[in-house]
Design a protein around this motif. Structure first.
Motif, short mmCIF file in Angstrom:
data_model
loop_
_atom_site.label_atom_id
_atom_site.label_comp_id
_atom_site.label_asym_id
_atom_site.label_seq_id
_atom_site.Cartn_x
_atom_site.Cartn_y
_atom_site.Cartn_z
N PHE A 94 0.93 -1.38 -0.03
CA PHE A 94 -0.04 0.05 -0.03
C PHE A 94 0.88 1.30 0.23
N VAL A 95 2.02 1.08 0.56
CA VAL A 95 3.00 2.43 0.51
C VAL A 95 3.62 2.58 -0.69
N ALA A 96 3.99 1.40 -1.48
CA ALA A 96 4.77 1.67 -2.52
C ALA A 96 4.51 2.59 -3.76
N PRO A 97 3.10 2.70 -4.09
CA PRO A 97 2.57 3.47 -4.85
C PRO A 97 2.82 5.08 -4.55
N LEU A 98 3.16 5.39 -3.24
CA LEU A 98 3.69 6.75 -2.92
C LEU A 98 5.01 7.08 -3.30
N LEU A 99 5.81 5.85 -3.59
CA LEU A 99 7.01 6.36 -4.44
C LEU A 99 6.58 6.50 -5.68
N LEU A 100 6.60 7.56 -6.26
CA LEU A 100 6.18 7.82 -7.66
C LEU A 100 6.93 7.63 -8.68
N PRO A 101 8.38 7.64 -8.30
CA PRO A 101 9.34 7.15 -9.41
C PRO A 101 9.05 5.66 -9.78
N LEU A 102 8.88 4.83 -8.62
CA LEU A 102 8.70 3.33 -8.87
C LEU A 102 7.19 3.09 -9.75
N THR A 103 6.12 3.80 -9.24
CA THR A 103 4.98 3.52 -10.02
C THR A 103 4.84 4.13 -11.44
N TRP A 104 5.72 5.18 -11.81
CA TRP A 104 5.76 5.65 -13.25
C TRP A 104 6.67 4.83 -13.77
N SER A 105 7.64 4.12 -13.58
CA SER A 105 8.47 3.46 -14.12
C SER A 105 7.81 1.86 -14.31
N LEU A 106 7.05 1.36 -13.44
CA LEU A 106 6.27 0.26 -13.77
C LEU A 106 5.43 0.44 -14.81
N ALA A 107 4.57 1.64 -14.76
CA ALA A 107 3.70 2.09 -15.83
C ALA A 107 4.15 2.13 -17.11
N VAL A 108 5.24 2.98 -17.29
CA VAL A 108 6.06 3.01 -18.71
C VAL A 108 6.34 1.70 -19.16
N ARG A 109 7.04 0.69 -18.32
CA ARG A 109 7.24 -0.37 -18.85
C ARG A 109 6.10 -1.34 -19.39
N LEU A 110 5.23 -1.27 -18.57
CA LEU A 110 3.88 -2.17 -18.82
C LEU A 110 3.45 -1.52 -20.38
N SER A 111 3.28 -0.31 -20.38
CA SER A 111 2.81 0.36 -21.54
C SER A 111 3.84 0.16 -22.78
N TRP A 112 5.02 -0.10 -22.60
CA TRP A 112 5.83 -0.46 -23.72
C TRP A 112 5.58 -1.71 -24.04
N ALA A 113 5.31 -2.72 -23.37
CA ALA A 113 4.89 -4.07 -23.85
C ALA A 113 3.28 -4.19 -24.40
N CYS A 114 2.59 -3.26 -23.60
CA CYS A 114 1.16 -3.27 -24.25
C CYS A 114 0.75 -1.67 -24.64
N PRO A 115 1.31 -1.39 -25.83
CA PRO A 115 1.14 -0.05 -26.17
C PRO A 115 -0.30 0.30 -26.29
N PHE A 116 -1.19 -0.46 -26.25
CA PHE A 116 -2.87 -0.13 -26.29
C PHE A 116 -3.38 0.39 -25.13
N ILE A 117 -2.70 0.08 -23.87
CA ILE A 117 -3.11 0.35 -22.70
C ILE A 117 -3.29 1.99 -22.51
N PRO A 118 -2.33 2.87 -22.94
CA PRO A 118 -2.75 4.36 -22.92
C PRO A 118 -4.12 4.80 -23.73
N ARG A 119 -4.20 4.06 -24.75
CA ARG A 119 -5.38 4.30 -25.66
C ARG A 119 -6.73 4.23 -25.01
N ILE A 120 -6.74 3.04 -23.95
CA ILE A 120 -7.83 2.77 -23.09
C ILE A 120 -8.36 4.19 -22.39
#
Length: 555
Positions: A94-120
């Motif tokens: 629950f605390v991990a998302p408060l570390l914004l660089p971690l949340t941003w990094s994981l989201a960027v990597r997932l969006s690279w593998a699945c580039p349709f996610i930001p379009r949703i």
């Protein structure tokens, strides 16, 4: 002293009642044939020594017995500590998302593998899309953090894979297999059916470099506590985990990486008419908001770029196919995979995409299921799959589930000229697939499809040739395709001509094709067969159940 009772004379092996051989042993204090230690036998050889029944060493316990003793006597002692560990990891997540660089990094990597996610998010407007984006990225960061904090408890990778192909029923097959008490998917998010069945690990969901990490891949699967619960408490048999990402079948380099993680894994291939599959994939991508620069709903033009095979395309996908198990993925790989028409069409050449898997996995560990059979006899296909992966089919709690990942066509249909072109494009690789599997699925035969249109003569006329270098047309096989292993002995290619002839057969084919399109498939009927001596499990059938017809009516 005479020979010992129950033992043969020196120089001949003793046999047990079961036909086994009692091996000679040289020990410090054995029962000896001769009463005098060191006394030579009459044959002149050193005295033969044996262990008597009363001095026989106890047999070592089998691993299964030792595992059961550990699970029943030792493992329960660790359960309180494991539960505390899991609870602490859940709280810290629950605390991990408060570390914004971690949340941003994981989201960027997932969006690279699945580039349709930001379009949703964009499809849902600014306000609602922003809320959905923040909620998803927050919970995704929590999920990844919890999985890695409990990584020592996650000792397994996939026991079997639903490898592909896209839009061929992989999501539905995964949902049905999870009805078995001994089968689990990945430890994902519950927000969507795909998040609990496909990891996209080999496509770089955790990063382009992490796609080669077995340790990172282990984080996707449940903990040892789940194994203990399934095998010892529920007594459902051996616990099995799977990954059902259909993109794996479309990218040749994944075969070597999957084999490096588990060379004995079972593979399930869902096969569908590639003509209907290509159009269904386009509909799915458009419904997800992916901006495609091409469409199969438009007429074929001379030198149509949609069907052009350029040297640059061939070279690029050859380099992707040659990636080693530890190589970093190219930075534009997944964008090109989801946006380029050539990548989509290349994925439909099933026989070339299957070849790398047959190179790295045993043939008897591969199963091929026709989408036609899966729609018409879903329960039978699922029970066959359970038996194939090693789960007891009798324990499957089967019930009818809604179709998975079913896209809304909204009146959109493939243009007839595109259907002709795709039928010609896939005709040659389809024939090689039929020869390899020993089954003629009768998919998208151009001659049979010609009877479906009033302008049959124009339909059967050669389509305009795409632009490109000589020898790189769609009807020819590109140098980027992987060569196939030799056919098994006694297996011969079926004839290239259509199996059906005459106006009545053509009308029946047309009616069946229309029914398949209403189900999301354009394939014809399939004939069941078991490939003798090939070591490949095949399941296909003709006919349609009442449930499939009801589904067709609903769609």
């Amino acid at each position: 002293m005479g020979k010992m009772r129950g033992l043969p004379a020196s120089g001949s092996p003793a046999t047990t009642q079961g036909g086994g051989t009692l091996l000679r042993r040289h020990s410090a204090a054995p029962h000896r044939v001769n009463s005098q230690p060191g006394h030579a036998s009459s044959s002149g050889h050193a005295p033969a020594t044996y262990q008597g029944a009363e001095g026989r060493r106890p047999r070592p316990r089998s691993p299964a017995v030792m595992g059961a003793l550990f699970d029943y006597l030792v493992f329960p002692l660790f359960i309180p500590f494991i539960l505390l560990w899991l609870l602490a990891a859940w709280a810290l997540s629950f605390v991990a998302p408060l570390l914004l660089p971690l949340t941003w990094s994981l989201a960027v990597r997932l969006s690279w593998a699945c580039p349709f996610i930001p379009r949703i998010w964009e499809l849902n407007g600014w306000f609602r899309g922003t809320l959905m984006k923040l909620g998803f990225e927050w919970t995704y960061c929590m999920n990844v953090t919890r999985r890695f904090l409990t990584l020592p408890l996650r000792r397994r990778t996939a026991d079997f894979y639903i490898v592909g192909f896209p839009k061929a029923g992989t999501t539905s097959m995964a949902a049905y297999l999870k009805l078995h008490p001994a089968i689990d998917g990945i430890d994902g998010l519950p927000w969507h059916e795909t998040l609990e069945k496909e990891s996209h690990h080999f496509q770089g969901a955790l990063g382009r470099r992490a796609a080669a990490s077995k340790l990172a891949y282990r984080s996707y699967f449940p903990t040892v506590l789940r194994r203990w619960w399934v095998e010892r408490v529920r007594r459902a048999g051996k616990w099995l985990c799977f990954d059902a990402c259909p993109v794996n079948a479309c990218l040749d380099y994944t075969a070597a990486r999957m084999a490096a993680f588990n060379p004995d894994a079972k593979l399930i291939f869902m096969l569908r008419d590639p003509v209907g599959g290509a159009f269904s994939a386009e509909i799915m991508l458009r419904n997800l908001g992916v901006p495609l620069s091409w469409s199969l709903m438009e007429d074929v033009r001379p030198a149509d770029p949609r069907f052009a095979e350029t040297p640059a395309d061939v070279q690029y996908w050859e380099q992707v196919a040659a990636l080693g198990p530890r190589d970093v993925l190219p930075p534009d790989l997944m964008h090109r995979f989801y946006h380029d028409c050539y990548a989509l069409l290349r994925s439909g050449r099933y026989v070339d995409r299957i070849a790398p898997f047959l190179k790295h996995f045993k043939r008897e560990n591969c199963m091929f299921i026709s989408f036609t059979e899966f729609c018409s006899n879903t329960e039978g296909a699922v029970r066959k799959a359970c038996e194939f992966v090693g789960a007891d089919p009798e324990l499957l709690h089967f019930r009818t589930l809604p179709p998975g990942m079913q896209g809304e066509r909204k009146g959109r249909r493939m243009h007839p000229s595109c259907k002709r072109k795709l039928a010609q494009y896939f005709a040659e690789p389809n024939r090689r697939l039929y020869a390899m599997l020993g089954v003629d699925f009768s998919w998208a035969d151009p001659e049979a499809l010609g009877h479906s249109h009033r302008d049959a003569a124009a339909y059967l006329a050669p389509a305009p040739q795409p632009s490109g270098p000589a020898g790189s047309g769609l009807e020819g096989r590109s140098s980027a395709e992987v060569s196939l292993p030799p056919l098994p002995p006694g297996l011969h290619p079926p004839p290239a001509s259509a199996n059906e002839s005459g106006s009545a057969a053509a009308a029946a084919r047309q009616k069946q094709q229309q029914d398949q399109e209403r189900l999301g498939s354009s394939g014809g009927s399939s004939k069941g067969s078991e490939s003798g001596g090939s070591g490949i499990s095949i399941t296909a059938s003709s006919g349609r159940s009442a449930a499939a017809l009801a589904l067709a009516t609903a769609v």
